[in-house]
Motif scaffolding. Structure first.
Motif, PDB file in Angstrom:
ATOM      1  N   ASP A  44      42.562  57.596  46.418  1.00 21.82           N
ATOM      2  CA  ASP A  44      43.212  57.006  45.247  1.00 21.82           C
ATOM      3  C   ASP A  44      42.348  57.219  44.009  1.00 21.82           C
ATOM      4  O   ASP A  44      41.119  57.205  44.100  1.00 21.82           O
ATOM      5  CB  ASP A  44      43.434  55.501  45.453  1.00 21.82           C
ATOM      6  CG  ASP A  44      44.299  55.215  46.672  1.00 21.82           C
ATOM      7  OD1 ASP A  44      45.414  55.745  46.735  1.00 21.82           O
ATOM      8  OD2 ASP A  44      43.836  54.460  47.557  1.00 21.82           O
ATOM      9  N   TYR A  46      41.529  55.273  41.822  1.00 24.60           N
ATOM     10  CA  TYR A  46      41.031  53.995  41.341  1.00 24.60           C
ATOM     11  C   TYR A  46      40.287  53.264  42.449  1.00 24.60           C
ATOM     12  O   TYR A  46      40.464  53.544  43.627  1.00 24.60           O
ATOM     13  CB  TYR A  46      42.176  53.116  40.817  1.00 24.60           C
ATOM     14  CG  TYR A  46      43.311  52.971  41.814  1.00 24.60           C
ATOM     15  CD1 TYR A  46      43.239  52.070  42.885  1.00 24.60           C
ATOM     16  CD2 TYR A  46      44.467  53.735  41.702  1.00 24.60           C
ATOM     17  CE1 TYR A  46      44.272  51.945  43.789  1.00 24.60           C
ATOM     18  CE2 TYR A  46      45.501  53.629  42.599  1.00 24.60           C
ATOM     19  CZ  TYR A  46      45.408  52.722  43.641  1.00 24.60           C
ATOM     20  OH  TYR A  46      46.430  52.610  44.546  1.00 24.60           O
ATOM     21  N   THR A  48      39.809  49.537  44.087  1.00 30.90           N
ATOM     22  CA  THR A  48      40.508  48.253  44.165  1.00 30.90           C
ATOM     23  C   THR A  48      39.508  47.125  44.360  1.00 30.90           C
ATOM     24  O   THR A  48      38.701  47.164  45.297  1.00 30.90           O
ATOM     25  CB  THR A  48      41.520  48.250  45.327  1.00 30.90           C
ATOM     26  OG1 THR A  48      42.441  49.326  45.155  1.00 30.90           O
ATOM     27  CG2 THR A  48      42.288  46.939  45.374  1.00 30.90           C
ATOM     28  N   TYR A  49      39.574  46.106  43.489  1.00 33.27           N
ATOM     29  CA  TYR A  49      38.724  44.929  43.671  1.00 33.27           C
ATOM     30  C   TYR A  49      39.481  43.972  44.593  1.00 33.27           C
ATOM     31  O   TYR A  49      40.289  43.147  44.156  1.00 33.27           O
ATOM     32  CB  TYR A  49      38.406  44.274  42.328  1.00 33.27           C
ATOM     33  CG  TYR A  49      37.337  43.207  42.448  1.00 33.27           C
ATOM     34  CD1 TYR A  49      36.007  43.554  42.666  1.00 33.27           C
ATOM     35  CD2 TYR A  49      37.650  41.859  42.378  1.00 33.27           C
ATOM     36  CE1 TYR A  49      35.028  42.589  42.802  1.00 33.27           C
ATOM     37  CE2 TYR A  49      36.681  40.890  42.500  1.00 33.27           C
ATOM     38  CZ  TYR A  49      35.367  41.261  42.723  1.00 33.27           C
ATOM     39  OH  TYR A  49      34.396  40.301  42.867  1.00 33.27           O
ATOM     40  N   GLN A  50      39.231  44.104  45.894  1.00 32.53           N
ATOM     41  CA  GLN A  50      40.047  43.427  46.898  1.00 32.53           C
ATOM     42  C   GLN A  50      40.048  41.903  46.829  1.00 32.53           C
ATOM     43  O   GLN A  50      41.056  41.283  47.166  1.00 32.53           O
ATOM     44  CB  GLN A  50      39.641  43.900  48.292  1.00 32.53           C
ATOM     45  CG  GLN A  50      40.005  45.348  48.550  1.00 32.53           C
ATOM     46  CD  GLN A  50      39.679  45.798  49.957  1.00 32.53           C
ATOM     47  OE1 GLN A  50      38.957  45.143  50.694  1.00 32.53           O
ATOM     48  NE2 GLN A  50      40.228  46.938  50.343  1.00 32.53           N
ATOM     49  N   LEU A  53      43.195  40.595  45.244  1.00 28.25           N
ATOM     50  CA  LEU A  53      44.524  40.915  45.760  1.00 28.25           C
ATOM     51  C   LEU A  53      45.390  39.675  45.960  1.00 28.25           C
ATOM     52  O   LEU A  53      46.586  39.699  45.631  1.00 28.25           O
ATOM     53  CB  LEU A  53      44.408  41.699  47.074  1.00 28.25           C
ATOM     54  CG  LEU A  53      43.906  43.148  46.967  1.00 28.25           C
ATOM     55  CD1 LEU A  53      43.912  43.808  48.341  1.00 28.25           C
ATOM     56  CD2 LEU A  53      44.757  43.958  45.993  1.00 28.25           C
ATOM     57  N   VAL A  67      42.518  46.982  39.662  1.00 28.28           N
ATOM     58  CA  VAL A  67      41.985  48.301  39.968  1.00 28.28           C
ATOM     59  C   VAL A  67      41.185  48.838  38.786  1.00 28.28           C
ATOM     60  O   VAL A  67      41.428  48.453  37.634  1.00 28.28           O
ATOM     61  CB  VAL A  67      43.107  49.297  40.338  1.00 28.28           C
ATOM     62  CG1 VAL A  67      43.837  48.834  41.584  1.00 28.28           C
ATOM     63  CG2 VAL A  67      44.088  49.477  39.191  1.00 28.28           C
ATOM     64  N   THR A 141      45.486  46.735  50.277  1.00 28.54           N
ATOM     65  CA  THR A 141      45.683  47.546  49.083  1.00 28.54           C
ATOM     66  C   THR A 141      46.516  46.789  48.053  1.00 28.54           C
ATOM     67  O   THR A 141      47.238  45.837  48.384  1.00 28.54           O
ATOM     68  CB  THR A 141      46.400  48.868  49.417  1.00 28.54           C
ATOM     69  OG1 THR A 141      47.754  48.584  49.813  1.00 28.54           O
ATOM     70  CG2 THR A 141      45.681  49.607  50.549  1.00 28.54           C
ATOM     71  N   VAL A 142      46.440  47.225  46.801  1.00 31.58           N
ATOM     72  CA  VAL A 142      47.219  46.574  45.758  1.00 31.58           C
ATOM     73  C   VAL A 142      48.708  46.822  45.987  1.00 31.58           C
ATOM     74  O   VAL A 142      49.551  45.965  45.669  1.00 31.58           O
ATOM     75  CB  VAL A 142      46.763  47.068  44.364  1.00 31.58           C
ATOM     76  CG1 VAL A 142      47.095  48.541  44.154  1.00 31.58           C
ATOM     77  CG2 VAL A 142      47.350  46.203  43.262  1.00 31.58           C
TER      78      VAL A 142
END
Length: 454
Positions: A44, A46, A48-50, A53, A67, A141-142
């Protein structure tokens, strides 16, 4: 002219992005001179700042602000959007596919490197549960987070419009499997959102919704300690959430969740958050793995027994030198990943310059978890917090950790605005099938046979 020394970073998550970011700062002279090249391969574009979420799923934060665009942050690196299929470290080559390779029809490409950083993260750890692959959704994931938000609101729409009690009950039953961070925080935030959303339905009340948390062990949120874990259970049950400990999901075929205690729950929503496992690419390398499939690493974050290979985060089994226990490893969480990336980048730069390496050492400070708006638990440096103070600490900590000032400012602005205005309760389910309406419009009209003569 000599070829530049190529540093290949596999993965654009926590470790991949932070390592590349620090490397491009420490090696800016070499990058400018063309003697070093940093290549980041990631599925991806980007990071992702999990931890955000659950709040993205609840609508407290825009998905765009969860993200971080890699091309903007890693402007001195070469970003390849694709996946590494296998690595032959003895030959210093990685086989990868990009978005273009399928179009070209030429197969994967071979990329050579001088230094390897393995940071592919982890994937959901699934079990052979009948119906799981067909009906469940993950929460890593977002896309999954926003898809789950749309799905929950859609189920409330179905329940509001159906005249079949069985369909209504199944639509309003939500089963979450896994009592770790992801499962508990996702359930807490979504239950909070759905309870608020119910006020806009004339025939759906908050008590009509059934939320079930299934956990195989005898506790939830083990990271915050036993006392805070018990408090979290009391808090969830006080909100009419059914917490099932020492229970497993046996099947979810035909939209019926069958639990190990014999309970059968007709449901249209099963969220699977029962742990993670290392990314599959690790098994396709010639590097040493431990019994859990993670890379064996030294305290310097170098892969054990080989040169020019490094790893950190979920993919790496890093010795915990602060514990004083032989064989104990650092937990695969964000707290360690961000700090390991800093040491990892410094050690790679030191290795290239012939300087001594630094050991990674960080004593675990504790954990914070959100249970919904204004509710949370925390166990930080021996102190236990619950309720609003823990929730506030959760937000403050993650706001300090989300990358870039741009993201910090946007997230803070959204939190401020959400405190002044009502929640957004819109479901954008069409985002998952953006061409559906156009395909319907472009389809030829149905053939009804010859028109009757006048």
């Amino acid at each position: 002219m000599t070829e530049p020394a190529r540093i290949l970073v596999v993965g654009g998550g926590y470790v991949g992005m932070y390592t590349a970011l620090r490397l491009q700062r420490q090696l800016r002279t070499e990058l400018r001179a063309g003697t070093v090249e940093i290549v980041v391969v990631t599925p991806d574009p980007y990071m992702t700042y999990q931890p955000f979420l659950p709040e993205a799923a609840a609508g407290s934060i825009s998905p765009r602000h969860v993200v971080v665009p890699l091309r903007r942050v890693l402007d001195r690196c070469r970003i390849l959007i694709g996946e590494v299929g296998s690595i032959d470290h003895a030959k210093r080559t990685a086989s990868l596919s990009t978005l273009a390779t399928e179009e070209e029809g030429t197969g994967g490409i071979e990329l050579t490197y001088d230094e390897l950083v393995l940071a592919p993260g982890s994937v959901s750890r699934t079990l052979p549960v009948p119906g799981l692959a067909d009906h469940a959704i993950g929460f890593k994931t977002v896309e999954e987070a926003i898809g789950l938000r749309n799905h929950v609101i859609e189920q409330m729409d179905i329940a509001s419009s159906t005249r079949d009690p069985a369909i209504r009950d199944a639509a309003l039953t939500f089963v979450f499997v896994g009592g770790g961070y992801a499962g508990v925080e996702a359930l807490g935030e979504l239950e909070d959102m759905a309870r608020y959303t119910a006020r806009y339905y004339h025939n759906v009340k908050p008590e009509d919704l059934r939320w079930v948390l299934v956990e195989a062990s005898d506790r939830i949120l083990p990271e915050v300690g036993e006392t805070m874990g018990k408090y979290a259970i009391r808090e969830l049950r006080g909100r009419n959430i059914d917490v099932r400990l020492e229970t497993r999901l046996e099947s979810c075929e035909d939209r019926v969740a069958v639990l190990s205690d014999g309970t059968r729950l007709p449901t249209r929503t099963v969220v699977w958050t029962a742990g993670v496992k290392p990314a599959p690419v690790l098994a396709a390398t010639d590097l040493p793995l431990n019994e859990r499939g993670r890379l064996r690493c030294t305290a310097h974050l170098a892969v054990e027994g080989v040169e020019h290979a490094w790893a950190a985060g979920d993919a790496a089994a890093v010795p915990d030198v602060t514990s004083g226990e032989a064989g104990k490893e650092c937990a695969p969480n964000a707290q360690h990943a961000v700090r390991q990336a800093k040491v990892l980048a410094e050690n790679i730069a030191a290795s290239l310059a012939g300087r001594p390496l630094t050991e990674y050492a960080h004593a675990y400070g504790g954990s914070v978890a959100s249970l919904g708006l204004h509710k949370g638990v925390a166990h930080v440096y021996g102190r236990k917090l619950k309720g609003y103070p823990a929730w506030f600490m959760h937000r403050a900590y993650h706001l300090s950790r989300v990358p870039t000032f741009n993201r910090k400012a946007r997230v803070l602005a959204e939190w401020t605005l959400s405190g002044l205005f009502k929640r957004e309760i819109v479901s954008l389910g069409s985002l998952e099938h953006p061409r559906a309406e156009f395909e319907l419009a472009a389809a030829p009209p149905p053939d009804h046979g010859d028109k009757p003569s006048s």
